[in-house]
Scaffold this motif. Structure first.
Motif, PDB file in Angstrom:
ATOM      1  N   LYS A 187       0.744  -1.231   0.097  1.00 44.88           N
ATOM      2  CA  LYS A 187      -0.118  -0.183   0.080  1.00 44.88           C
ATOM      3  C   LYS A 187       0.772   1.355  -0.016  1.00 44.88           C
ATOM      4  O   LYS A 187       0.709   2.278  -0.807  1.00 44.88           O
ATOM      5  CB  LYS A 187      -0.798   0.107   1.157  1.00 44.88           C
ATOM      6  CG  LYS A 187      -2.302   0.217   1.116  1.00 44.88           C
ATOM      7  CD  LYS A 187      -3.069  -0.171   2.404  1.00 44.88           C
ATOM      8  CE  LYS A 187      -4.227   0.650   2.559  1.00 44.88           C
ATOM      9  NZ  LYS A 187      -4.760   0.334   3.956  1.00 44.88           N
ATOM     10  N   GLY A 188       1.776   1.207   0.660  1.00 47.38           N
ATOM     11  CA  GLY A 188       2.757   2.517   0.878  1.00 47.38           C
ATOM     12  C   GLY A 188       3.469   2.550  -0.316  1.00 47.38           C
ATOM     13  O   GLY A 188       3.617   4.065  -0.779  1.00 47.38           O
ATOM     14  N   LEU A 189       4.111   1.552  -0.805  1.00 57.87           N
ATOM     15  CA  LEU A 189       5.009   1.859  -2.069  1.00 57.87           C
ATOM     16  C   LEU A 189       4.234   2.326  -3.197  1.00 57.87           C
ATOM     17  O   LEU A 189       4.277   3.210  -3.903  1.00 57.87           O
ATOM     18  CB  LEU A 189       5.663   0.566  -2.284  1.00 57.87           C
ATOM     19  CG  LEU A 189       6.916   0.371  -1.665  1.00 57.87           C
ATOM     20  CD1 LEU A 189       7.565  -0.810  -1.829  1.00 57.87           C
ATOM     21  CD2 LEU A 189       8.106   1.536  -1.500  1.00 57.87           C
ATOM     22  N   PHE A 190       2.900   1.708  -3.156  1.00 58.49           N
ATOM     23  CA  PHE A 190       1.832   2.232  -4.226  1.00 58.49           C
ATOM     24  C   PHE A 190       1.644   3.478  -4.167  1.00 58.49           C
ATOM     25  O   PHE A 190       1.690   4.502  -5.289  1.00 58.49           O
ATOM     26  CB  PHE A 190       0.784   1.167  -4.502  1.00 58.49           C
ATOM     27  CG  PHE A 190      -0.338   1.590  -5.291  1.00 58.49           C
ATOM     28  CD1 PHE A 190       0.039   0.958  -6.673  1.00 58.49           C
ATOM     29  CD2 PHE A 190      -1.532   2.214  -5.297  1.00 58.49           C
ATOM     30  CE1 PHE A 190      -1.151   1.403  -7.672  1.00 58.49           C
ATOM     31  CE2 PHE A 190      -2.234   2.688  -6.182  1.00 58.49           C
ATOM     32  CZ  PHE A 190      -2.100   2.160  -7.461  1.00 58.49           C
ATOM     33  N   ALA A 191       1.065   3.979  -3.164  1.00 56.66           N
ATOM     34  CA  ALA A 191       0.794   5.410  -3.080  1.00 56.66           C
ATOM     35  C   ALA A 191       1.835   6.257  -3.049  1.00 56.66           C
ATOM     36  O   ALA A 191       1.941   7.409  -3.877  1.00 56.66           O
ATOM     37  CB  ALA A 191       0.323   5.451  -1.324  1.00 56.66           C
ATOM     38  N   GLY A 192       3.117   5.775  -2.641  1.00 58.12           N
ATOM     39  CA  GLY A 192       4.262   6.531  -2.666  1.00 58.12           C
ATOM     40  C   GLY A 192       4.742   6.763  -4.242  1.00 58.12           C
ATOM     41  O   GLY A 192       5.103   7.935  -4.632  1.00 58.12           O
ATOM     42  N   PHE A 193       4.742   5.441  -4.996  1.00 56.98           N
ATOM     43  CA  PHE A 193       4.976   5.924  -6.402  1.00 56.98           C
ATOM     44  C   PHE A 193       4.141   6.843  -7.269  1.00 56.98           C
ATOM     45  O   PHE A 193       4.431   7.654  -7.994  1.00 56.98           O
ATOM     46  CB  PHE A 193       5.614   4.735  -7.128  1.00 56.98           C
ATOM     47  CG  PHE A 193       6.792   4.302  -6.771  1.00 56.98           C
ATOM     48  CD1 PHE A 193       8.030   4.745  -7.153  1.00 56.98           C
ATOM     49  CD2 PHE A 193       6.950   2.878  -5.784  1.00 56.98           C
ATOM     50  CE1 PHE A 193       9.292   4.199  -7.002  1.00 56.98           C
ATOM     51  CE2 PHE A 193       8.237   2.572  -5.538  1.00 56.98           C
ATOM     52  CZ  PHE A 193       9.360   3.097  -6.045  1.00 56.98           C
ATOM     53  N   ALA A 194       2.797   6.675  -6.531  1.00 54.12           N
ATOM     54  CA  ALA A 194       1.871   7.253  -7.578  1.00 54.12           C
ATOM     55  C   ALA A 194       1.970   8.796  -7.043  1.00 54.12           C
ATOM     56  O   ALA A 194       2.025   9.782  -7.959  1.00 54.12           O
ATOM     57  CB  ALA A 194       0.344   6.539  -6.923  1.00 54.12           C
ATOM     58  N   PHE A 195       2.167   9.277  -5.737  1.00 53.17           N
ATOM     59  CA  PHE A 195       2.230  10.635  -5.299  1.00 53.17           C
ATOM     60  C   PHE A 195       3.479  11.135  -6.059  1.00 53.17           C
ATOM     61  O   PHE A 195       3.562  12.614  -6.502  1.00 53.17           O
ATOM     62  CB  PHE A 195       2.292  10.818  -3.974  1.00 53.17           C
ATOM     63  CG  PHE A 195       2.361  12.205  -3.321  1.00 53.17           C
ATOM     64  CD1 PHE A 195       0.986  12.795  -3.509  1.00 53.17           C
ATOM     65  CD2 PHE A 195       3.232  12.392  -2.695  1.00 53.17           C
ATOM     66  CE1 PHE A 195       1.006  14.087  -3.196  1.00 53.17           C
ATOM     67  CE2 PHE A 195       3.100  13.841  -2.082  1.00 53.17           C
ATOM     68  CZ  PHE A 195       2.043  14.553  -2.514  1.00 53.17           C
ATOM     69  N   ALA A 196       4.544  10.412  -6.142  1.00 60.10           N
ATOM     70  CA  ALA A 196       5.877  10.946  -6.593  1.00 60.10           C
ATOM     71  C   ALA A 196       5.747  11.170  -8.133  1.00 60.10           C
ATOM     72  O   ALA A 196       6.201  12.332  -8.418  1.00 60.10           O
ATOM     73  CB  ALA A 196       6.899   9.900  -6.289  1.00 60.10           C
ATOM     74  N   LEU A 197       5.070  10.297  -8.820  1.00 62.23           N
ATOM     75  CA  LEU A 197       4.987  10.763 -10.349  1.00 62.23           C
ATOM     76  C   LEU A 197       4.154  11.903 -10.593  1.00 62.23           C
ATOM     77  O   LEU A 197       4.573  12.743 -11.439  1.00 62.23           O
ATOM     78  CB  LEU A 197       4.313   9.664 -10.884  1.00 62.23           C
ATOM     79  CG  LEU A 197       4.367   9.444 -12.429  1.00 62.23           C
ATOM     80  CD1 LEU A 197       5.703   9.151 -12.806  1.00 62.23           C
ATOM     81  CD2 LEU A 197       3.386   8.161 -12.751  1.00 62.23           C
ATOM     82  N   VAL A 198       3.091  11.810  -9.614  1.00 64.83           N
ATOM     83  CA  VAL A 198       2.182  13.306  -9.750  1.00 64.83           C
ATOM     84  C   VAL A 198       2.859  14.546  -9.522  1.00 64.83           C
ATOM     85  O   VAL A 198       2.910  15.440 -10.246  1.00 64.83           O
ATOM     86  CB  VAL A 198       0.956  13.065  -8.850  1.00 64.83           C
ATOM     87  CG1 VAL A 198       0.027  14.408  -8.791  1.00 64.83           C
ATOM     88  CG2 VAL A 198       0.137  11.839  -9.287  1.00 64.83           C
ATOM     89  N   LEU A 199       3.799  14.307  -8.491  1.00 64.14           N
ATOM     90  CA  LEU A 199       4.444  15.765  -8.015  1.00 64.14           C
ATOM     91  C   LEU A 199       5.630  15.872  -9.414  1.00 64.14           C
ATOM     92  O   LEU A 199       5.702  16.940  -9.296  1.00 64.14           O
ATOM     93  CB  LEU A 199       5.424  15.264  -6.649  1.00 64.14           C
ATOM     94  CG  LEU A 199       4.387  15.694  -5.633  1.00 64.14           C
ATOM     95  CD1 LEU A 199       5.764  15.576  -4.391  1.00 64.14           C
ATOM     96  CD2 LEU A 199       4.027  17.408  -5.567  1.00 64.14           C
ATOM     97  N   HIS A 200       6.122  14.826  -9.575  1.00 58.46           N
ATOM     98  CA  HIS A 200       7.167  14.922 -10.645  1.00 58.46           C
ATOM     99  C   HIS A 200       6.634  15.803 -12.004  1.00 58.46           C
ATOM    100  O   HIS A 200       6.945  16.640 -12.501  1.00 58.46           O
ATOM    101  CB  HIS A 200       7.932  13.801 -11.120  1.00 58.46           C
ATOM    102  CG  HIS A 200       8.904  14.044 -12.118  1.00 58.46           C
ATOM    103  ND1 HIS A 200      10.309  14.160 -11.657  1.00 58.46           N
ATOM    104  CD2 HIS A 200       8.992  13.658 -13.623  1.00 58.46           C
ATOM    105  CE1 HIS A 200      10.920  14.196 -12.512  1.00 58.46           C
ATOM    106  NE2 HIS A 200      10.426  14.071 -13.839  1.00 58.46           N
ATOM    107  N   LEU A 201       5.462  15.240 -12.455  1.00 54.99           N
ATOM    108  CA  LEU A 201       4.789  15.721 -13.523  1.00 54.99           C
ATOM    109  C   LEU A 201       4.365  17.179 -13.541  1.00 54.99           C
ATOM    110  O   LEU A 201       4.780  18.002 -14.254  1.00 54.99           O
ATOM    111  CB  LEU A 201       3.573  14.766 -13.920  1.00 54.99           C
ATOM    112  CG  LEU A 201       3.909  13.261 -14.244  1.00 54.99           C
ATOM    113  CD1 LEU A 201       2.725  12.680 -14.646  1.00 54.99           C
ATOM    114  CD2 LEU A 201       4.878  13.441 -15.745  1.00 54.99           C
ATOM    115  N   LEU A 202       3.893  17.320 -11.935  1.00 57.80           N
ATOM    116  CA  LEU A 202       3.303  18.582 -11.767  1.00 57.80           C
ATOM    117  C   LEU A 202       4.549  19.794 -11.692  1.00 57.80           C
ATOM    118  O   LEU A 202       4.384  20.684 -12.413  1.00 57.80           O
ATOM    119  CB  LEU A 202       2.592  18.667 -10.279  1.00 57.80           C
ATOM    120  CG  LEU A 202       2.206  20.030  -9.802  1.00 57.80           C
ATOM    121  CD1 LEU A 202       0.967  20.294 -10.596  1.00 57.80           C
ATOM    122  CD2 LEU A 202       1.848  19.906  -8.230  1.00 57.80           C
TER     123      LEU A 202
END
Lengths: 496, 144
Positions: free
Chosen positions: B112-127
């Motif tokens: 759960k943590g890694l899934f949320a982590g990579f999703a959030f990191a990807l969103v932040l990166h694109l943003l």
């Protein structure tokens, strides 16, 4: 008339598409940050500074965004106060007293609507106060010489210290930490490197931004790790956010009194939203609580503190902008941000950088209107944000802090330094040292030293110049009184 | 031993150390009567006085508990590793792992943590990169 022309000029700046968008972003993010328990306005503003900086925004636009987060957070804080009995930030603690009982009676929507309206009235009245009062104060403060400035800064530290924490001694020590950190780097007078330990990186001084984010956001992450409970609004739904005209009118005087109290307390150095809302609440309780309904869900007990905490955030802008001496942690962070953008607040800012001050003031009228719109129909959205689990929220705050600091210099050293400051800030909090005086010390340190040295250069080394003018004398007496204030209150309380 | 007494002694040492360092400052020419050491010496004196007050009149407070010190220590270690890993691993990989580790420390599952982590990191990166135009490191493993 002059004020109106200037304000119109300010509106012409605040109404550009970029600045309107930034005011909206600030208002939205501010409400969000205020609503989430754990991150308050000071963390939110600190985390956003590097982003504003990396975007190379003009100073007035950056300030419009950051100030929007600041006063927006006072709108957001009430949401979790009312729904969960957990204040979203320090200014919303008092709102739990009557807000949560109202929610328990099934009047959550009414409490949210009334508090949004109170926030709007309090916020807008205080911007009007800022518009009228700030130019006058600036005109008066133009006569301040270096000795008066030095005394004024001492006064800011003593009031903040006597109000900020339980122990004034620890709060003053916290101010000294900040001042000491500000002396790191090349001496402004002689060019000698001080406390740099041979590190070239430190010649420019410590980076304000890294200290602000480490001190507030990283220490908050560590504090949140040890709290076992964080309120979750899983089951709460807010259907209607409407308040009847009758309830609103019954609270109107409480709102207006709360707004006036909030503004004047906000102007005072050291006293911010939390103290303003507490005083507004006790005043209302004394004045209008005839049936003893306060504390059991009286709408006036929600309206008054909410008007006051929003008015306080407007009032707190007055000394920050006109004197360059902030009175709270968040306005100190705002001041630090302005300095990063090469804008020095102070009495001359109305002449030198009118686009910054008046653009900001005009944007605050617009921002408050946006916040009202955001907080009436969309309050359900923000209430759902409260259901974000802590295992995601805490790492997200950390990641946002890291990305912001890294974006400015692309330096791993900065991240390590920020982590170190975060651990230091966490230990300070654990041992009862308030953080706000330290950041105020860091922001004002250089200015304080420069003014002291200028004063003594004028007098040829005679220290009595610090106490020679009537204004300086008054400020020194006020500083002494503010230090004795908690002790006097303690004595009086014991006697009863 | 009351905590304030111990803190007072530590702050006293800080004040003395800072004051001694200030005393050693010498300017080649003096532009003003105070010079570079007066203000720091003033600060050292004030801090010394305040720490003396803490030692003489300590607050009643008991020692604060550090119930979550293991989790906090792990978190701080992960911050340090993150600082070193960010440039070679790139923002998305390093931040996804960091968020996953922190989420695990806070008691959620790795997945759960890694899934949320990579999703959030990807969103932040694109943003950041495409939304705000702020460059973030891609990592040395990234082709090109």
């Amino acid at each position: 008339m002059d004020v109106l022309t200037q304000l119109a000029h300010g509106f012409s700046i605040a109404l550009t598409p970029l600045n309107l968008g930034l005011a909206f972003a600030g208002a939205f993010l501010g409400t969000l940050i205020g609503a989430l328990p754990g991150i308050g306005p000071v963390n939110g503003v600190a985390i956003l500074i590097p982003i504003a900086y990396a975007l190379k925004l003009p100073p007035e636009s950056a300030l419009i965004l950051l100030a929007g987060v600041y006063y927006g957070a006072e709108y957001g804080g009430r949401i979790s106060s009312i729904l969960l009995n957990v204040p979203g930030d320090a200014g919303a603690v008092i709102t739990t007293l009557d807000g949560y009982p109202m929610a328990q009676k099934g009047k959550a929507g009414e409490a949210l609507a009334l508090s949004a309206l109170s926030s709007f009235i309090g916020g807008t009245l205080s911007v009007i106060g800022l518009t009228l009062f700030a130019p006058l104060l600036a005109q008066w403060a133009i006569r301040f010489g270096p000795a008066e400035y030095f005394a004024l800064m001492v006064f800011a530290f003593t009031t903040l210290s006597s109000l900020a924490g339980k122990s004034p001694v620890k709060a003053l020590a916290s101010s000294v930490f900040g001042l000491m950190l500000a002396t790191v780097g090349l001496d402004p007078g002689s060019g000698v490197p001080r406390f740099t330990f041979g590190q070239l990186k430190l010649y420019d001084g410590v980076d304000f931004l890294i200290v602000a984010i480490g001190l507030f956001a990283i220490s908050e992450v560590l504090v949140l790790m040890e709290q076992t409970f964080l309120g979750r609004a899983a089951a709460i739904r807010v259907e209607t956010t409407l308040v009847s005209l009758k309830t609103f009118l019954a609270s109107l005087w409480s709102i207006l009194r709360g707004a006036a109290i909030g503004f004047f307390i906000g102007v005072l150095p050291g006293a911010g939203a939390s103290i303003a809302s507490a005083i507004a609440y006790t005043t209302e309780k004394r004045l209008v609580d005839r049936e003893g309904t306060f504390g059991q869900g009286d709408p006036r007990g929600v309206a008054a503190p909410e008007a006051a905490n929003n008015a306080a955030s407007g009032g707190a802008m007055v000394p920050m902008l006109t004197l360059g001496v902030p009175g709270s942690g968040t306005t100190a962070v705002l001041l630090g941000a302005l300095m990063m953008f090469n804008v020095t607040p102070g009495p001359l800012i109305f002449q030198n950088r009118p686009e910054v001050v008046w653009g900001l003031i005009a944007s605050m009228y617009i921002g408050n209107l946006m916040l009202l719109v955001l907080n009436l129909p969309l309050v359900g959205v923000f209430a759902r944000i409260l259901t974000i689990p802590r295992w995601f929220l805490v790492p997200a705050i950390a990641a946002l802090s890291f990305v912001g600091v890294y974006a400015v210099n692309n330096s791993a050293f900065d991240l390590l330094f920020m982590t170190g400051i975060g651990v230091w800030g966490y230990l300070m909090r654990k041992f009862g040292f308030p953080l706000a005086p330290m950041i105020l010390g860091l922001v004002l340190g250089r200015l304080m030293e420069v003014n002291l040295r200028r004063a003594l250069a004028i007098s040829g080394g005679d220290w009595t110049i610090l106490f020679s003018s009537p204004i300086a004398k008054v400020l020194w007496v006020l500083a002494a009184l503010s230090l004795l204030f908690p002790w006097l209150v303690g004595r009086l309380a014991k006697r009863r | 031993m009351k905590p304030d007494r111990v803190l007072g002694v530590l702050l006293m040492l800080l004040a003395v150390g800072y004051g001694l360092e200030a005393l050693s400052l010498e300017a080649e020419y003096l532009a003003d009567p105070l010079g570079p050491k007066a203000f720091p010496l003033l600060l050292a004196t004030v801090l010394f006085g305040l720490s003396l007050l803490l030692v003489l009149f300590p607050g009643p407070g008991p020692w604060p508990g550090f119930l979550a010190w293991r989790q906090q220590a792990l978190a701080v270690v992960s911050f340090v590793l993150y600082a070193y890993a960010l440039a070679p691993l790139g923002f998305v990989l390093a931040s996804g792992l960091e968020i996953g580790v922190l989420a695990r420390i806070l008691g959620t599952s790795w997945v759960k943590g890694l899934f949320a982590g990579f999703a959030f990191a990807l969103v932040l990166h694109l943003l950041f990169v495409f939304g705000l135009g702020i460059p973030l490191p891609l990592g040395s493993w990234w082709p090109g």
